[in-house]
Motif scaffolding. Sequence first.
Motif, PDB file in Angstrom:
ATOM      1  N   ILE A  85      45.201  24.400 105.917  1.00 54.67           N
ATOM      2  CA  ILE A  85      46.425  24.139 106.283  1.00 54.67           C
ATOM      3  C   ILE A  85      47.431  24.205 105.062  1.00 54.67           C
ATOM      4  N   GLU A  86      47.198  23.372 103.989  1.00 54.14           N
ATOM      5  CA  GLU A  86      48.022  23.392 103.048  1.00 54.14           C
ATOM      6  C   GLU A  86      48.038  25.008 102.472  1.00 54.14           C
ATOM      7  N   THR A  87      47.180  25.735 102.345  1.00 54.45           N
ATOM      8  CA  THR A  87      47.228  27.106 101.877  1.00 54.45           C
ATOM      9  C   THR A  87      48.211  27.754 102.742  1.00 54.45           C
ATOM     10  N   GLU A  88      48.201  27.600 103.909  1.00 56.49           N
ATOM     11  CA  GLU A  88      48.689  28.376 105.134  1.00 56.49           C
ATOM     12  C   GLU A  88      50.449  28.043 105.103  1.00 56.49           C
ATOM     13  N   CYS A  89      50.524  26.661 104.726  1.00 56.33           N
ATOM     14  CA  CYS A  89      51.978  26.299 104.643  1.00 56.33           C
ATOM     15  C   CYS A  89      52.585  27.081 103.418  1.00 56.33           C
ATOM     16  N   ASP A  90      51.951  26.984 102.322  1.00 54.83           N
ATOM     17  CA  ASP A  90      52.346  27.684 101.319  1.00 54.83           C
ATOM     18  C   ASP A  90      52.568  29.150 101.758  1.00 54.83           C
ATOM     19  N   ARG A  91      51.728  29.870 102.236  1.00 48.39           N
ATOM     20  CA  ARG A  91      51.736  31.279 102.690  1.00 48.39           C
ATOM     21  C   ARG A  91      53.192  31.567 103.560  1.00 48.39           C
ATOM     22  N   VAL A  92      53.283  30.561 104.605  1.00 47.13           N
ATOM     23  CA  VAL A  92      54.194  30.967 105.567  1.00 47.13           C
ATOM     24  C   VAL A  92      55.650  30.865 104.801  1.00 47.13           C
ATOM     25  N   HIS A  93      55.811  29.706 103.947  1.00 48.48           N
ATOM     26  CA  HIS A  93      56.858  29.674 103.081  1.00 48.48           C
ATOM     27  C   HIS A  93      57.273  30.974 102.311  1.00 48.48           C
ATOM     28  N   ASP A  94      56.014  31.490 101.446  1.00 58.32           N
ATOM     29  CA  ASP A  94      56.477  32.458 100.959  1.00 58.32           C
ATOM     30  C   ASP A  94      56.714  33.725 101.653  1.00 58.32           C
ATOM     31  N   ALA A  95      55.856  33.923 102.769  1.00 54.22           N
ATOM     32  CA  ALA A  95      56.422  35.253 103.863  1.00 54.22           C
ATOM     33  C   ALA A  95      57.791  35.021 104.365  1.00 54.22           C
ATOM     34  N   VAL A  96      58.326  33.774 104.522  1.00 52.69           N
ATOM     35  CA  VAL A  96      59.773  33.631 105.015  1.00 52.69           C
ATOM     36  C   VAL A  96      60.748  34.007 104.043  1.00 52.69           C
ATOM     37  N   TYR A  97      60.452  33.531 102.963  1.00 53.02           N
ATOM     38  CA  TYR A  97      61.078  33.710 101.677  1.00 53.02           C
ATOM     39  C   TYR A  97      61.161  35.533 101.559  1.00 53.02           C
ATOM     40  N   ALA A  98      60.032  36.118 101.435  1.00 46.61           N
ATOM     41  CA  ALA A  98      60.048  37.443 101.192  1.00 46.61           C
ATOM     42  C   ALA A  98      60.677  38.306 102.505  1.00 46.61           C
ATOM     43  N   THR A  99      60.531  37.739 103.664  1.00 47.56           N
ATOM     44  CA  THR A  99      60.894  38.621 104.804  1.00 47.56           C
ATOM     45  C   THR A  99      62.462  38.142 104.906  1.00 47.56           C
ATOM     46  N   TYR A 100      62.958  37.017 104.723  1.00 45.77           N
ATOM     47  CA  TYR A 100      64.638  36.790 104.973  1.00 45.77           C
ATOM     48  C   TYR A 100      65.475  36.171 104.162  1.00 45.77           C
ATOM     49  N   ILE A 101      64.798  35.692 103.089  1.00 42.72           N
ATOM     50  CA  ILE A 101      65.643  35.265 101.606  1.00 42.72           C
ATOM     51  C   ILE A 101      65.837  36.202 100.771  1.00 42.72           C
ATOM     52  N   HIS A 102      64.798  36.658 100.319  1.00 43.73           N
ATOM     53  CA  HIS A 102      64.582  37.518  99.015  1.00 43.73           C
ATOM     54  C   HIS A 102      64.034  38.846  99.480  1.00 43.73           C
ATOM     55  N   HIS A 103      64.304  39.210 100.688  1.00 47.15           N
ATOM     56  CA  HIS A 103      63.917  40.568 101.012  1.00 47.15           C
ATOM     57  C   HIS A 103      64.536  41.654 100.192  1.00 47.15           C
TER      58      HIS A 103
END
Length: 317
Positions: free
Chosen positions: A282-300
């Motif tokens: 769960i902790e790993t997945e929360c970090d992964r989702v955060h990174d994916a959101v940033y890569a997709t919508y913030i730092h795309h």
Amino acid sequence: MLSRVADNLYWMRRYIERGDQIARVVGVNLDLAFDRAPADVARLWGRLLSAVWSAPPWAQLDRADGEAMMDLTSIDAVASCFAAARENARQVRQHISGDMWEQVNRVHLALNDPSRRAAWAARPHGYFQTVREGAALFDAAVHSGLTREEGWQFLQLGLFLERAAGTARLLACQTRESRPAVRPFHALDEQLEWIVLLRTCDALELYQRRCGTELRPERIVHFLIADSLSPRSIRYALDQIARALAGLAAAVPGAPAVAQTSDLIAAVESDSPDPLSVISRIETECDRVHDAVYATYIHHLRPIAPVASRVAPWTTP
């Protein structure tokens, strides 16, 4: 929506949830410290506070004259969260409702009022109540004052990613350090520690309504991880994260969809014999989702349009 606005909304909600969690953890443990041995209090404080943040600078344990002198709380721990939330809210003032701004600003000013800060050491519970009420009223303002568009989805992501990660850290610390009871008073201490865990997750009454008053560690762990109807469970947070991700993928044409959390939800639903492995995922997945959101919508990566020659057509080569 601009990526800068999405970033501000996301972190504003994470900081408010983090401040609320700190207020719960510190408030519950202040109540617990009155009738406990100093060594037990120090152990419980260290466990729960390290779960909020890794080695928080505001959690200190000093020793003077051979006695344990504890200074594990600071108003700045909560005030810094609301200061950061207020700064993010200020930058997106036109994208949030007036009630949302008023609640963030009210708590920020209350925590930084010089005349009130002097009373922190004598009556800290009043500040915790201010924080808890402010976070609850902010949630009410979000639910009643915003349309369910991209901004709403980023607020939901910030809230439930912070809640899922915070609950997972608290559960991991409790599960690693809980010891089997071998004597009656140890059994009482163990029950008290599980009650503290439920209270810090704001889930004691929810657990009693869903599972009864019997405090069984394996039942508490399963409730906090896998109960799909409890708004304080990790499973519920993951469901909300998945909905927010789906909403963002549908609302932003051309943006790649972030990977869903269905596999992790299935792991949460299963009765794993090793809850620590599920919590770690769960902790790993929360970090992964955060990174994916940033890569997709913030730092795309933005496509670069071809640029014509800078040489004016009338100039001679």
